[in-house]
Design a protein around this motif. Structure first.
Motif, PDB file in Angstrom:
ATOM      1  N   LEU A   9      11.668 -34.939  17.378  1.00 38.99           N
ATOM      2  CA  LEU A   9      11.575 -33.972  16.477  1.00 38.99           C
ATOM      3  C   LEU A   9      12.797 -33.710  15.488  1.00 38.99           C
ATOM      4  O   LEU A   9      12.581 -33.266  14.484  1.00 38.99           O
ATOM      5  N   ALA A  10      13.914 -33.761  15.921  1.00 37.36           N
ATOM      6  CA  ALA A  10      15.105 -33.817  14.969  1.00 37.36           C
ATOM      7  C   ALA A  10      15.060 -34.676  13.875  1.00 37.36           C
ATOM      8  O   ALA A  10      15.251 -34.541  12.814  1.00 37.36           O
ATOM      9  N   ARG A  11      14.563 -36.019  14.286  1.00 36.36           N
ATOM     10  CA  ARG A  11      14.382 -37.046  13.230  1.00 36.36           C
ATOM     11  C   ARG A  11      13.499 -36.539  12.103  1.00 36.36           C
ATOM     12  O   ARG A  11      13.598 -36.761  11.016  1.00 36.36           O
ATOM     13  N   ARG A  12      12.214 -35.957  12.591  1.00 31.28           N
ATOM     14  CA  ARG A  12      11.124 -35.694  11.550  1.00 31.28           C
ATOM     15  C   ARG A  12      11.847 -34.502  10.734  1.00 31.28           C
ATOM     16  O   ARG A  12      11.321 -34.344   9.697  1.00 31.28           O
ATOM     17  N   PHE A  13      12.412 -33.345  11.460  1.00 30.59           N
ATOM     18  CA  PHE A  13      13.115 -32.382  10.846  1.00 30.59           C
ATOM     19  C   PHE A  13      13.993 -32.924   9.594  1.00 30.59           C
ATOM     20  O   PHE A  13      13.871 -32.430   8.427  1.00 30.59           O
ATOM     21  N   LEU A  14      14.956 -33.762  10.081  1.00 27.50           N
ATOM     22  CA  LEU A  14      15.918 -34.367   8.864  1.00 27.50           C
ATOM     23  C   LEU A  14      15.095 -35.185   7.843  1.00 27.50           C
ATOM     24  O   LEU A  14      15.507 -35.235   6.792  1.00 27.50           O
ATOM     25  N   HIS A  15      14.005 -36.027   8.240  1.00 28.82           N
ATOM     26  CA  HIS A  15      13.549 -36.623   7.410  1.00 28.82           C
ATOM     27  C   HIS A  15      12.925 -35.685   6.174  1.00 28.82           C
ATOM     28  O   HIS A  15      12.522 -36.032   5.057  1.00 28.82           O
ATOM     29  N   CYS A  16      12.338 -34.518   6.606  1.00 26.14           N
ATOM     30  CA  CYS A  16      11.508 -33.518   5.773  1.00 26.14           C
ATOM     31  C   CYS A  16      12.438 -32.578   5.084  1.00 26.14           C
ATOM     32  O   CYS A  16      12.380 -32.256   3.943  1.00 26.14           O
ATOM     33  N   TYR A  17      13.783 -32.251   5.753  1.00 22.92           N
ATOM     34  CA  TYR A  17      14.487 -31.130   5.206  1.00 22.92           C
ATOM     35  C   TYR A  17      15.968 -31.583   5.186  1.00 22.92           C
ATOM     36  O   TYR A  17      16.813 -30.674   4.642  1.00 22.92           O
ATOM     37  N   GLY A  18      16.156 -32.729   5.470  1.00 20.05           N
ATOM     38  CA  GLY A  18      17.795 -33.095   5.545  1.00 20.05           C
ATOM     39  C   GLY A  18      18.125 -33.221   3.722  1.00 20.05           C
ATOM     40  O   GLY A  18      17.286 -33.469   3.005  1.00 20.05           O
ATOM     41  N   PRO A  19      19.304 -33.425   3.793  1.00 20.10           N
ATOM     42  CA  PRO A  19      20.543 -33.042   4.703  1.00 20.10           C
ATOM     43  C   PRO A  19      20.459 -31.648   5.275  1.00 20.10           C
ATOM     44  O   PRO A  19      19.936 -30.616   4.514  1.00 20.10           O
ATOM     45  N   ALA A  20      20.823 -31.483   6.792  1.00 19.93           N
ATOM     46  CA  ALA A  20      20.731 -30.126   7.202  1.00 19.93           C
ATOM     47  C   ALA A  20      21.814 -30.047   8.321  1.00 19.93           C
ATOM     48  O   ALA A  20      22.183 -31.075   8.671  1.00 19.93           O
ATOM     49  N   THR A  21      21.897 -28.895   8.784  1.00 15.55           N
ATOM     50  CA  THR A  21      22.749 -28.702  10.072  1.00 15.55           C
ATOM     51  C   THR A  21      22.220 -28.297  11.024  1.00 15.55           C
ATOM     52  O   THR A  21      20.944 -28.035  11.121  1.00 15.55           O
ATOM     53  N   ALA A  22      22.870 -28.581  12.399  1.00 17.40           N
ATOM     54  CA  ALA A  22      22.284 -28.342  13.705  1.00 17.40           C
ATOM     55  C   ALA A  22      21.631 -26.924  13.659  1.00 17.40           C
ATOM     56  O   ALA A  22      20.670 -26.608  14.434  1.00 17.40           O
ATOM     57  N   GLU A  23      22.407 -26.132  12.854  1.00 21.86           N
ATOM     58  CA  GLU A  23      21.986 -24.726  12.984  1.00 21.86           C
ATOM     59  C   GLU A  23      20.963 -24.345  12.267  1.00 21.86           C
ATOM     60  O   GLU A  23      19.953 -23.337  12.658  1.00 21.86           O
ATOM     61  N   ARG A  24      20.524 -24.984  11.096  1.00 24.28           N
ATOM     62  CA  ARG A  24      19.456 -24.925  10.450  1.00 24.28           C
ATOM     63  C   ARG A  24      18.239 -25.467  11.163  1.00 24.28           C
ATOM     64  O   ARG A  24      16.919 -24.770  11.143  1.00 24.28           O
ATOM     65  N   PHE A  25      18.417 -26.367  11.888  1.00 24.79           N
ATOM     66  CA  PHE A  25      17.357 -27.057  13.063  1.00 24.79           C
ATOM     67  C   PHE A  25      17.041 -26.123  13.918  1.00 24.79           C
ATOM     68  O   PHE A  25      15.834 -25.944  14.183  1.00 24.79           O
ATOM     69  N   ALA A  26      18.020 -25.440  14.493  1.00 25.27           N
ATOM     70  CA  ALA A  26      17.882 -24.483  15.503  1.00 25.27           C
ATOM     71  C   ALA A  26      17.020 -23.072  14.939  1.00 25.27           C
ATOM     72  O   ALA A  26      16.001 -22.680  15.572  1.00 25.27           O
ATOM     73  N   GLU A  27      17.337 -22.692  13.709  1.00 25.96           N
ATOM     74  CA  GLU A  27      16.582 -21.461  13.094  1.00 25.96           C
ATOM     75  C   GLU A  27      15.038 -22.065  12.847  1.00 25.96           C
ATOM     76  O   GLU A  27      14.159 -21.392  13.199  1.00 25.96           O
ATOM     77  N   TRP A  28      14.813 -23.411  12.349  1.00 29.43           N
ATOM     78  CA  TRP A  28      13.574 -23.793  12.192  1.00 29.43           C
ATOM     79  C   TRP A  28      12.786 -23.958  13.618  1.00 29.43           C
ATOM     80  O   TRP A  28      11.311 -23.697  13.528  1.00 29.43           O
ATOM     81  N   THR A  29      13.292 -24.376  14.695  1.00 26.90           N
ATOM     82  CA  THR A  29      12.860 -24.652  15.868  1.00 26.90           C
ATOM     83  C   THR A  29      12.590 -23.448  16.650  1.00 26.90           C
ATOM     84  O   THR A  29      11.705 -23.176  17.610  1.00 26.90           O
ATOM     85  N   GLY A  30      13.418 -22.409  16.583  1.00 24.44           N
ATOM     86  CA  GLY A  30      13.416 -21.102  17.189  1.00 24.44           C
ATOM     87  C   GLY A  30      14.119 -21.285  18.575  1.00 24.44           C
ATOM     88  O   GLY A  30      14.148 -20.740  19.481  1.00 24.44           O
ATOM     89  N   ARG A  31      14.819 -22.500  18.466  1.00 28.03           N
ATOM     90  CA  ARG A  31      15.536 -23.044  19.934  1.00 28.03           C
ATOM     91  C   ARG A  31      17.037 -22.542  19.899  1.00 28.03           C
ATOM     92  O   ARG A  31      17.603 -22.169  18.444  1.00 28.03           O
TER      93      ARG A  31
END
Length: 177
Positions: A9-31
Motif C-alpha cells: 500500500l505504501a508503494r502504491r501510494f508513493l507511486h501515485c502521489y509521491g514524493p510524499a511524507t509519512a504524514e501525508r500517507f497517514a492522512e490518505w489512509t486514515g491510519r
C-alpha cells in the motif's frame, strides 16, 4: 500477510502521489502517523529522500525517480468533474497554491468542477441541461488567452456528447468575453 499488504500500500501510494511524507500517507489512509511511518520503514531500502520545497523533505520510490526527473510537460484542457480523483487529493495547497481559488474549487456542498489547462487549475465550471443543449458556466481565476478559451469550448462540446447532447454553450465572466 498484513505486513506485506502494508508495504505494498505504501508503494502504491508513493507511486501515485509521491514524493510524499509519512504524514501525508497517514492522512490518505486514515491510519495513525506511527503506522504510516512503520509502513515507510518496511520499504526504506526502496526509497530516496527528496526536497519538497522549503524545509520539507519527502520520500519517492527509487524506481520512479527517473520518470519524475524529466516529466513531459502537461498540455491541453480538461473539465474535471467535482469528484474527479485528481481533485480528491488531500494536498490541495500543492495542487492549487492560491487559497482564494482553493475555496472556489473545494466547496462543502454542490461544488463546481475544475478547469485544468496545461496542468494547472485555472478556474471552475458548472453545467445544466437546457433542452437539447448543455449550458456550461466557466469562471476563470484570471484572464485566459483566446487559445485556452477555444480549448475549453472544444472540451465542453466533448462533455456535452457524454451527457447526451450534441453541443454545449459556454458562458464566461464579463471580463473574459
Amino acid at each position: 500477510n498484513p505486513t506485506t499488504a502494508r508495504a505494498e500500500l505504501a508503494r502504491r501510494f508513493l507511486h501515485c502521489y509521491g514524493p510524499a511524507t509519512a504524514e501525508r500517507f497517514a492522512e490518505w489512509t486514515g491510519r495513525s502517523p506511527k503506522d504510516a511511518k512503520t509502513a515507510f520503514e518496511l520499504i526504506a531500502d526502496e526509497l530516496v529522500q527528496v526536497d519538497l520545497g522549503g524545509k520539507e523533505r519527502g520520500w519517492l520510490l527509487a524506481s520512479d525517480r527517473k520518470a519524475l526527473e524529466s516529466p513531459p510537460s502537461p498540455s491541453g484542457v480538461r473539465l474535471l468533474p467535482m469528484r474527479d480523483p485528481y481533485l480528491q487529493q488531500r494536498d490541495r495547497a500543492t495542487v492549487l497554491p492560491d487559497a482564494a481559488a482553493r475555496k472556489k474549487v473545494w466547496q462543502a456542498v454542490s461544488g463546481p468542477g475544475a478547469v485544468l489547462a496545461d496542468g494547472e487549475i485555472v478556474g471552475t465550471w458548472r453545467s445544466r441541461l437546457d433542452r437539447a443543449r448543455l449550458q456550461i458556466e466557466v469562471e476563470t481565476f484570471s484572464r485566459s488567452t483566446r487559445a485556452v478559451r477555444r480549448n475549453i469550448e472544444a472540451e465542453a462540446d466533448r462533455v456535452a456528447l457524454v451527457r447526451g447532447t450534441e453541443t454545449a454553450e459556454v458562458t464566461w465572466p464579463r471580463d473574459e468575453r
